[in-house]
Design an enzyme around this catalytic site. Structure first.
Site, short mmCIF file in Angstrom:
data_model
loop_
_atom_site.label_atom_id
_atom_site.label_comp_id
_atom_site.label_asym_id
_atom_site.label_seq_id
_atom_site.Cartn_x
_atom_site.Cartn_y
_atom_site.Cartn_z
N LYS A 128 42.60 47.60 33.61
CA LYS A 128 42.81 46.51 34.56
C LYS A 128 44.31 46.30 34.71
O LYS A 128 45.01 45.99 33.75
CB LYS A 128 42.14 45.24 34.06
CG LYS A 128 42.33 44.05 34.99
CD LYS A 128 41.50 42.87 34.56
CE LYS A 128 41.79 41.64 35.39
NZ LYS A 128 41.01 40.49 34.94
N LYS A 176 40.11 48.75 37.78
CA LYS A 176 40.37 47.63 38.68
C LYS A 176 41.86 47.45 38.89
O LYS A 176 42.59 47.46 37.90
CB LYS A 176 39.78 46.38 38.03
CG LYS A 176 39.97 45.11 38.76
CD LYS A 176 39.34 44.02 37.96
CE LYS A 176 39.62 42.71 38.62
NZ LYS A 176 39.11 41.62 37.84
#
Ligand code: PBG
Length: 325
Positions: free
Chosen positions: A197, A250
């Site tokens: 992330k 992400k």
């Protein structure tokens, strides 16, 4: 003499039937996961200005939305809770009567096993300072935070979550959560880990939706630097070693090289999370008549599948499932 081509790739592109038959990548409603925001204390669903078409739900409206998504063949929902009250340690995140626990129970009751109910596991929506963990001074303190993550995981599993999805990017969080779940009687509850992330500016609109913007500072001490590739593979390796069952990368669109590399290197189930900014960019352009929303969304999602993502977390899940069916 004209040198005619000996190879003619255009032959397989000559009609929509040919193109469909020879498409290398399939995009289906079953590839989609829809994020849902649930806000405590709302009388009616509330629009989110920066994410047209996305709502902060009541328990009732979330049930209806989940029912519709299940009917369209969407595989799961990813739940975010927005509590009515926040405190420095985010205690509402692991309250048995917290908004996310209520939401998990309501949605599991509504859709049973037709759809997977995934609980986002983080503290940023629950702390009054908006950080993803407990603070020591201005620092997000790693080791006390992952202990709390373990408590949150147990409370979400007890409420009936099919999967927990830790998104805080603390070191050792998957190991701590696995140990806690095994200990509280949920050794079969899978962890969908946000292994990779990035500290992304494309999360901007989400912070309106989840009301979890940091009151000071940013998340760059724990989320990854967009400049880094090798580090992403190390993060994925660590999460696998700690017991992750599936991995999230992400954001999605700017990070398809990472999706591809994580899929190829580890061959674990991979979800690409197409974040709020990716959604809002297309919405804004479409609202101006600059892009065809349907074509742009389906192209972006197909690209994520082509990069190797098995599942796509997207705010366009419902529309995309409708367009695909
Ligand atoms: C943190 C979390 C964030 C998102 C998902 N989980 C925000 C952040 O890290 O600041 C962003 C998702 C999106 O932008 O769609 N719990």
């Amino acid at each position: 003499m004209t040198p005619f081509p000996t190879e003619r790739p255009r032959r397989l592109r000559g009609s929509s039937a040919l193109r469909a038959a020879f498409a290398e990548t399939r995009l289906q409603p079953a590839n989609l996961i829809a994020p849902l925001f649930l806000k405590e204390g709302l009388d009616a669903p509330a629009p989110i200005a920066s994410m047209p078409g996305v709502l902060q739900h009541t328990l009732d409206s979330a049930r209806k939305e989940a029912r519709a998504l299940a009917g369209l063949g969407v595989s799961g929902v990813l739940l975010f809770g927005v509590p009515a009250s926040k405190d420095p340690s985010g205690t509402e995140a692991h309250s048995p009567t917290g908004i996310i626990q209520q939401a998990i129970r309501a949605l599991k009751d509504e859709v049973s096993d037709e759809m997977v109910v995934i609980a986002d596991l983080c503290l940023c929506e629950y702390t009054d300072h908006g950080h993803c963990g407990l603070l020591a001074g201005d620092e997000v303190e790693n080791d006390s935070t992952i202990e709390v993550y373990g408590q949150i995981a147990c409370s979400q599993a007890e409420a009936g979550a099919d999967v927990v999805a830790p998104s805080g990017m603390m070191d050792g969080q998957v190991k701590a959560i696995r140990a806690a779940l095994d200990d509280c009687g949920f050794k079969h509850t899978p962890i969908l880990s946000y292994a990779v992330k990035y500290a992304s500016s494309f999360y901007g609109p989400f912070r309106d939706a989840a009301e979890g913007a940091p009151r000071f500072g940013d998340r760059r001490s724990h989320q990854q630097d967009p400049a880094n590739f090798s580090e992403a593979l190390r993060e994925a390796q660590l999460d696998i070693d700690e017991g992750a069952d599936a991995l999230v990368v992400k954001p999605a669109l700017g990070y398809l090289d990472i999706v591809r590399a994580v899929k190829e290197r580890f061959d674990y189930p991979v979800a690409a999370y197409s974040v709020s900014g990716e959604y809002s960019m297309i919405k804004a352009a479409a609202a101006n008549g600059w892009l065809d929303e349907r074509a742009a969304v389906l192209e972006a999602l197909t690209s994520m599948r082509r990069a190797g993502a098995d599942l796509l977390v997207t705010y366009s899940a419902k529309s995309a499932a409708e367009w695909l069916s």
